[in-house]
Every structure is written in C-alpha cells, then in structure tokens.
Enzyme design. Structure first.
Site, PDB file in Angstrom:
ATOM      1  N   TYR A 168       0.839  -1.204   0.000  1.00 45.72           N
ATOM      2  CA  TYR A 168       0.000   0.000   0.000  1.00 45.72           C
ATOM      3  C   TYR A 168       0.882   1.266   0.000  1.00 45.72           C
ATOM      4  CZ  TYR A 168      -3.978   2.988   1.345  1.00 45.72           C
ATOM      5  OH  TYR A 168      -4.964   3.950   1.376  1.00 45.72           O
ATOM      6  N   PHE A 201     -10.268   8.018   7.358  1.00 45.25           N
ATOM      7  CA  PHE A 201     -11.610   8.490   7.022  1.00 45.25           C
ATOM      8  C   PHE A 201     -12.598   7.344   7.071  1.00 45.25           C
ATOM      9  CE2 PHE A 201     -11.572  12.896   5.387  1.00 45.25           C
ATOM     10  CZ  PHE A 201     -10.226  13.172   5.588  1.00 45.25           C
TER      11      PHE A 201
HETATM   12  N1  LIG Z   1     -10.646   5.791   3.955  1.00 44.69           N
HETATM   13  C1  LIG Z   1      -9.436   6.147   4.362  1.00 44.69           C
HETATM   14  O1  LIG Z   1      -9.166   6.260   5.580  1.00 44.69           O
HETATM   15  C2  LIG Z   1      -8.350   6.404   3.354  1.00 44.69           C
HETATM   16  C3  LIG Z   1      -7.136   6.927   3.819  1.00 44.69           C
HETATM   17  C4  LIG Z   1      -6.135   7.179   2.920  1.00 44.69           C
HETATM   18  C5  LIG Z   1      -6.331   6.945   1.566  1.00 44.69           C
HETATM   19  N2  LIG Z   1      -7.515   6.444   1.133  1.00 44.69           N
HETATM   20  C6  LIG Z   1      -7.678   6.205  -0.308  1.00 44.69           C
HETATM   21  O2  LIG Z   1      -8.879   6.780  -0.774  1.00 44.69           O
HETATM   22  C7  LIG Z   1      -9.308   6.081  -1.927  1.00 44.69           C
HETATM   23  C8  LIG Z   1     -10.781   5.739  -1.756  1.00 44.69           C
HETATM   24  O3  LIG Z   1     -10.917   4.747  -0.770  1.00 44.69           O
HETATM   25  P1  LIG Z   1     -12.140   4.657   0.229  1.00 44.69           P
HETATM   26  O4  LIG Z   1     -11.600   4.758   1.588  1.00 44.69           O
HETATM   27  O5  LIG Z   1     -13.205   5.582  -0.195  1.00 44.69           O
HETATM   28  O6  LIG Z   1     -12.541   3.110   0.020  1.00 44.69           O
HETATM   29  P2  LIG Z   1     -13.888   2.428  -0.474  1.00 44.69           P
HETATM   30  O7  LIG Z   1     -13.607   0.970  -0.373  1.00 44.69           O
HETATM   31  O8  LIG Z   1     -15.054   2.981   0.250  1.00 44.69           O
HETATM   32  O9  LIG Z   1     -13.991   2.843  -2.020  1.00 44.69           O
HETATM   33  C9  LIG Z   1     -13.130   2.337  -2.995  1.00 44.69           C
HETATM   34  C10 LIG Z   1     -13.903   2.092  -4.280  1.00 44.69           C
HETATM   35  O10 LIG Z   1     -12.965   1.658  -5.276  1.00 44.69           O
HETATM   36  C11 LIG Z   1     -13.592   0.667  -6.049  1.00 44.69           C
HETATM   37  N3  LIG Z   1     -12.596  -0.191  -6.703  1.00 44.69           N
HETATM   38  C12 LIG Z   1     -11.746  -1.073  -6.121  1.00 44.69           C
HETATM   39  N4  LIG Z   1     -11.024  -1.704  -7.048  1.00 44.69           N
HETATM   40  C13 LIG Z   1     -11.407  -1.203  -8.246  1.00 44.69           C
HETATM   41  C14 LIG Z   1     -11.031  -1.458  -9.588  1.00 44.69           C
HETATM   42  N5  LIG Z   1     -10.105  -2.374  -9.889  1.00 44.69           N
HETATM   43  N6  LIG Z   1     -11.627  -0.756 -10.580  1.00 44.69           N
HETATM   44  C15 LIG Z   1     -12.590   0.159 -10.282  1.00 44.69           C
HETATM   45  N7  LIG Z   1     -12.999   0.449  -9.044  1.00 44.69           N
HETATM   46  C16 LIG Z   1     -12.418  -0.240  -8.039  1.00 44.69           C
HETATM   47  C17 LIG Z   1     -14.459  -0.118  -5.056  1.00 44.69           C
HETATM   48  O11 LIG Z   1     -15.487  -0.856  -5.725  1.00 44.69           O
HETATM   49  C18 LIG Z   1     -14.983   1.003  -4.169  1.00 44.69           C
HETATM   50  O12 LIG Z   1     -16.227   1.476  -4.638  1.00 44.69           O
HETATM   51  C19 LIG Z   1      -8.395   4.859  -2.056  1.00 44.69           C
HETATM   52  O13 LIG Z   1      -7.400   5.126  -3.023  1.00 44.69           O
HETATM   53  C20 LIG Z   1      -7.773   4.748  -0.684  1.00 44.69           C
HETATM   54  O14 LIG Z   1      -6.521   4.119  -0.727  1.00 44.69           O
HETATM   55  C21 LIG Z   1      -8.539   6.158   1.992  1.00 44.69           C
END
Ligand SMILES: NC(=O)c1ccc[n+]([C@@H]2O[C@H](COP(=O)([O-])OP(=O)(O)OC[C@H]3O[C@@H](n4cnc5c(N)ncnc54)[C@H](O)[C@@H]3O)[C@@H](O)[C@H]2O)c1
Length: 263
Positions: A168, A201
């Site tokens: 990651y 988040f």
């Molecule tokens: N939530 C947190 O605390 C956090 C912190 C740091 C970074 N992020 C980043 O934010 C971004 C969004 O994540 P989130 O927390 O909203 O997660 P989430 O799981 O709620 O949403 C991620 C979405 O990506 C989609 N997805 C996964 N693989 C895919 C693919 N191969 N093709 C198309 N869509 C795909 C999933 O279906 C899902 O709808 C990510 O890049 C994550 O790494 C999140």
C-alpha cells in the site's frame, strides 16, 4: 476552474471518498462520471444525485481496455450534455495489508503486491492518461486559460506506512511522487495536478478494518481525535478544483496524524 457546467471523472465513485466527491461535484452544478467495479453501489449513488448530473460506467481500472470503453462512453455523454471535461479524480483503491514475512518466515506472494500496486498505482496513471487526452483538447477558460485538474489520492501511508503496509505504501508513495513531474508535464496545457494524502476516514475501506486499529488510529490523531468524514475530503477536492493556485503539491488531510509503527 468552476465546477458548474463541467464533467469530472471519478473512479471508485461508488463508495467512500470517491462517492463524496461525486456528490459534491453534482451539488455544485457539475456532472460526474462514476467509474467503478461495483455496479449495484454505483446505481445507488446515481439514484441519489440531482437528475441527469451523474452517470455510472462500469470500469476495472487494472484493465486498459475497460478504462478505454468507459472513457469513450463518457465522452459521448459529454457530447450530449455539452458539459466539457474539467478533471479526473482517480479514487479507486484497495488496502490489503500483509507483512513481507509471516510468523513462519515465509515471504508474501508477489500476487499480493501486484494486486495492490496494479489498482492503486497502475490504475491511477492509466485512467489519468486516458482522460488527459480529452482534457487537453478542451477549450481553455478564464483569465488563466485553464483546462482542468487532476486530483490523485495517496495516503499518509505514503510517508508513515505501518507494519503490513509495504504494498500500500509503495503504491501511495509512487502516486505522491508522480505529482510534481505530472504538474510539469501538464503546465503547457493549462492543467493542474494535486494529490491529497488522507489520514483516516470513514469509508468502505476502513469499515472492514479491525476496530482496534481504526479506533487506535483515531486516538493518536492530534486534533480532532476522530476519523474524517468523506464530505470533509470532498470539501478539499472542491477547493482544489476551484483554487487555481493549488498545483504540484501533496496535501495531507489528517488532523495532524503521524501514524506510529503499530497500534
Ligand atoms: N478511507 C481512508 O481512511 C483512506 C485513507 C487514505 C487513503 N484512502 C484512499 O482513498 C481512496 C478511496 O478509498 P475509500 O476509503 O473511499 O474506500 P472504499 O472501499 O469505500 O472505495 C473504494 C472504491 O474503489 C472501487 N474499486 C476497487 N477496485 C477497483 C477497480 N479495480 N476498478 C474500479 N474500481 C475499483 C471499489 O469498488 C470502491 O467502490 C483509495 O485510493 C484509498 O486508498 C482512503
């Protein structure tokens, strides 16, 4: 760049941070093309948006052809609505924590590493490059003659990755590192590039985290001591779209969190 009257591509737009961006864009008069694997969730997101403001396109960001098909359909939609492309927000991502050596001293499989890096890094750059071809052809607007903005999503794990976060952190560190060269490449086209590195988040990704880890991370934040709301992420995305001076930088959005070695 004004949000109203423009179309933004959001991958991962069916859940969490991406979904909040979709809602924010549509609330402010823009259109959102939601790219995601999850058709059911995608349809539910679109149903809640102002009529006609969003459209779902099934897309697997690890497949170049799948992105190409979704981008092609998005451009047809753009033709119909007359709302030109204004930017791309590649927010699809996965966590999948695994330590490089397990308790028995066996190394993780390269499939684990490839899975995460393919979605988070390759999926980001492939989507961005395919959207940019169209963004670069839009009519420049305003005093700055701007064409649009790329807003990538890294993580604080790019800088303070924890135990189990090698894949990651590698993917997110690379996304953060692409920000400046991409900004430099795109300056001649009037396209900005900013990366947001969120802390912790509430989202689909963190909903499946062990509760001890989720609560532990919130507890080591400086202030406020709570997980961020997706809406707070989308608020920054809106500011990045609208504020022409934001360019070539990685912004931590983390309540002062510096992740410790382990919780
Ligand atoms: N939530 C947190 O605390 C956090 C912190 C740091 C970074 N992020 C980043 O934010 C971004 C969004 O994540 P989130 O927390 O909203 O997660 P989430 O799981 O709620 O949403 C991620 C979405 O990506 C989609 N997805 C996964 N693989 C895919 C693919 N191969 N093709 C198309 N869509 C795909 C999933 O279906 C899902 O709808 C990510 O890049 C994550 O790494 C999140």
């Amino acid at each position: 760049m004004k949000i109203a009257g423009r179309t933004f591509v959001v991958s991962g737009g069916a859940s969490g941070l991406g979904q909040a961006c979709v809602e924010e864009i549509c609330r402010n008069g823009g259109n959102a093309a939601v790219f995601d694997l999850n058709e059911e969730k995608g349809a539910a997101v679109i149903a809640k948006l102002p009529s006609g403001a969003g459209k779902f396109f099934v897309c697997d960001v690890v497949e170049t052809d799948s992105i190409a098909a979704a981008v092609k359909q998005t451009m047809e939609w753009v033709q119909e609505t007359g709302k030109p492309l204004g930017g791309v927000i590649p927010a699809a991502g996965v966590g999948n924590p695994t330590t490089i050596l397990d308790r028995n001293g066996d190394a993780f499989s390269m499939d684990t590493f490839d899975f995460v890096v393919n979605i988070n890094l390759r999926g980001t750059i492939d989507l961005v490059r395919q959207c940019l071809v169209h963004l670069a052809k839009t009519e420049p607007v305003g005093a700055d003659q701007e064409r649009g903005v790329v807003i990538m999503v890294a993580s604080v794990a790019a800088f303070d990755g924890q135990k189990g976060q090698i894949s990651y952190a590698a993917s997110k560190g690379a996304v953060a590192s692409m920000t400046l060269p991409m900004t430099r490449d795109l300056a001649r086209y009037g396209i900005r590039c900013v990366t947001i590195a969120p802390g912790i988040f509430e989202s689909g990704m963190t909903a499946v985290m062990p509760e001890k880890l989720f609560k532990g991370l919130a507890a080591v934040m400086e202030f406020p001591r709570r997980a961020g709301q997706p809406q707070e992420f989308a608020q920054l995305v809106r500011q990045v779209i609208e504020n022409g001076m934001l360019n070539g930088t990685v912004i931590r959005l983390d309540g002062g969190l510096r992740m410790p070695s382990k919780i």
